[in-house]
Design a protein around this motif. Sequence first.
Motif, short mmCIF file in Angstrom:
data_model
loop_
_atom_site.label_atom_id
_atom_site.label_comp_id
_atom_site.label_asym_id
_atom_site.label_seq_id
_atom_site.Cartn_x
_atom_site.Cartn_y
_atom_site.Cartn_z
N ARG A 11 0.86 -1.19 0.00
CA ARG A 11 0.00 0.00 0.00
C ARG A 11 0.90 1.25 0.00
NH1 ARG A 11 -5.31 -1.38 1.30
NH2 ARG A 11 -5.49 -3.46 2.23
N PRO A 12 0.75 2.10 -1.02
CA PRO A 12 1.64 3.27 -1.14
C PRO A 12 1.65 4.13 0.13
CG PRO A 12 0.31 3.04 -3.11
CD PRO A 12 -0.20 2.03 -2.13
N GLU A 13 0.51 4.28 0.77
CA GLU A 13 0.45 5.13 1.96
C GLU A 13 1.17 4.52 3.18
OE1 GLU A 13 -3.46 2.74 1.97
OE2 GLU A 13 -2.07 3.55 0.48
N HIS A 14 1.55 3.24 3.08
CA HIS A 14 2.28 2.57 4.16
C HIS A 14 3.69 2.13 3.74
CE1 HIS A 14 -1.16 2.43 6.82
NE2 HIS A 14 -1.89 1.99 5.82
N ARG A 15 4.12 2.56 2.56
CA ARG A 15 5.41 2.13 2.02
C ARG A 15 6.56 2.42 2.99
NH1 ARG A 15 5.82 5.35 -2.26
NH2 ARG A 15 4.51 3.97 -3.50
N GLU A 16 6.65 3.63 3.48
CA GLU A 16 7.78 4.00 4.34
C GLU A 16 7.76 3.21 5.64
OE1 GLU A 16 10.36 5.61 3.20
OE2 GLU A 16 9.20 5.73 1.34
N GLU A 17 6.59 2.96 6.20
CA GLU A 17 6.48 2.17 7.43
C GLU A 17 6.95 0.74 7.18
OE1 GLU A 17 5.42 0.95 11.38
OE2 GLU A 17 6.07 2.80 10.44
N TYR A 18 6.56 0.16 6.07
CA TYR A 18 6.97 -1.21 5.73
C TYR A 18 8.49 -1.29 5.57
CZ TYR A 18 6.91 -5.80 3.53
OH TYR A 18 7.13 -7.12 3.24
N LEU A 19 9.05 -0.33 4.87
CA LEU A 19 10.50 -0.32 4.67
C LEU A 19 11.23 -0.10 5.99
CD1 LEU A 19 10.67 1.72 1.34
CD2 LEU A 19 10.83 -0.77 1.64
N ARG A 39 15.30 -20.70 4.46
CA ARG A 39 16.65 -20.18 4.27
C ARG A 39 16.65 -19.22 3.09
NH1 ARG A 39 16.20 -22.75 8.16
NH2 ARG A 39 17.58 -24.32 9.06
N ASN A 40 17.66 -18.37 3.04
CA ASN A 40 17.82 -17.41 1.93
C ASN A 40 16.53 -16.64 1.66
OD1 ASN A 40 20.54 -18.02 1.39
ND2 ASN A 40 19.89 -19.89 0.38
N TYR A 41 15.86 -16.23 2.74
CA TYR A 41 14.59 -15.51 2.62
C TYR A 41 14.86 -14.05 2.28
CZ TYR A 41 9.90 -13.89 3.83
OH TYR A 41 8.65 -13.34 3.79
N SER A 42 14.28 -13.59 1.20
CA SER A 42 14.46 -12.21 0.74
C SER A 42 13.13 -11.64 0.30
CB SER A 42 15.41 -12.15 -0.46
OG SER A 42 16.67 -12.67 -0.14
N ILE A 43 12.98 -10.33 0.46
CA ILE A 43 11.82 -9.62 -0.10
C ILE A 43 12.37 -8.51 -0.97
CG2 ILE A 43 9.77 -8.23 0.38
CD1 ILE A 43 9.55 -9.69 3.09
N PHE A 44 11.87 -8.44 -2.20
CA PHE A 44 12.27 -7.41 -3.15
C PHE A 44 11.06 -6.52 -3.41
CE2 PHE A 44 14.73 -11.19 -3.93
CZ PHE A 44 16.02 -10.74 -4.12
N ASP A 48 5.12 -0.80 -6.22
CA ASP A 48 4.29 -1.20 -5.08
C ASP A 48 3.96 -2.69 -5.12
OD1 ASP A 48 4.28 1.28 -3.81
OD2 ASP A 48 2.73 2.01 -5.16
N LEU A 49 4.86 -3.46 -5.69
CA LEU A 49 4.72 -4.92 -5.69
C LEU A 49 5.90 -5.49 -4.91
CD1 LEU A 49 3.10 -7.35 -6.84
CD2 LEU A 49 4.79 -7.41 -8.68
N LEU A 50 5.60 -6.39 -3.96
CA LEU A 50 6.63 -7.07 -3.19
C LEU A 50 6.75 -8.49 -3.71
CD1 LEU A 50 5.58 -5.93 0.39
CD2 LEU A 50 7.46 -5.02 -1.00
N PHE A 51 7.98 -8.95 -3.88
CA PHE A 51 8.27 -10.31 -4.30
C PHE A 51 9.14 -10.94 -3.23
CE2 PHE A 51 11.59 -13.04 -6.16
CZ PHE A 51 10.80 -14.11 -6.56
N SER A 52 8.73 -12.09 -2.72
CA SER A 52 9.56 -12.79 -1.74
C SER A 52 10.09 -14.08 -2.35
CB SER A 52 8.78 -13.09 -0.46
OG SER A 52 7.84 -14.12 -0.66
N TRP A 78 3.24 -9.59 12.23
CA TRP A 78 2.24 -9.58 11.16
C TRP A 78 1.17 -8.53 11.39
CZ3 TRP A 78 1.50 -15.58 10.52
CH2 TRP A 78 2.61 -16.10 9.84
N ARG A 79 0.82 -8.24 12.66
CA ARG A 79 -0.16 -7.20 12.94
C ARG A 79 0.36 -5.83 12.50
NH1 ARG A 79 -1.42 -10.47 17.45
NH2 ARG A 79 -0.07 -9.31 18.87
N LEU A 80 1.67 -5.65 12.51
CA LEU A 80 2.26 -4.40 12.03
C LEU A 80 2.41 -4.36 10.52
CD1 LEU A 80 5.10 -3.93 14.69
CD2 LEU A 80 2.91 -2.71 14.57
N THR A 81 2.79 -5.49 9.92
CA THR A 81 3.07 -5.49 8.47
C THR A 81 1.82 -5.68 7.62
OG1 THR A 81 3.62 -7.86 8.49
CG2 THR A 81 5.45 -6.28 8.79
N ALA A 82 0.82 -6.40 8.11
CA ALA A 82 -0.38 -6.69 7.30
C ALA A 82 -1.07 -5.43 6.79
CB ALA A 82 -1.35 -7.58 8.07
N PRO A 83 -1.24 -4.38 7.60
CA PRO A 83 -1.89 -3.18 7.07
C PRO A 83 -1.11 -2.49 5.95
CG PRO A 83 -1.85 -3.13 9.47
CD PRO A 83 -0.96 -4.26 9.03
#
Length: 107
Positions: A11-19, A39-44, A48-52, A78-83
Amino acid sequence: MRRLGMVIGLRPEHREEYLRLHAEVWPEVLATITACNLRNYSIFRHGDLLFSYAEYVGDDYAADMAAMAADPATQRWWRLTAPCQEQTEGAVPGEWWTPLREVFHHD
């Protein structure tokens, strides 16, 4: 070893919080990821698309993911990241992140 690729919207309005959250992931959450055989868990991020991407090295993926979901620190995380996230079009019922089908791999 099983390779996992998944996507979800950011969500663009939450981008900075997520980062900000992912700049300092809690040690308890990282320990749970490891204990649940990822193992080797990454998020790119692409716009506004996240790829894990992760590699699963266990024997019972469903049990390990259930253990992760039951972990209190992970639940708080997850309660912090889900929104900050939103499901993509065509999301799989019962899945928050949309799993992707691997179409090519080369070692």
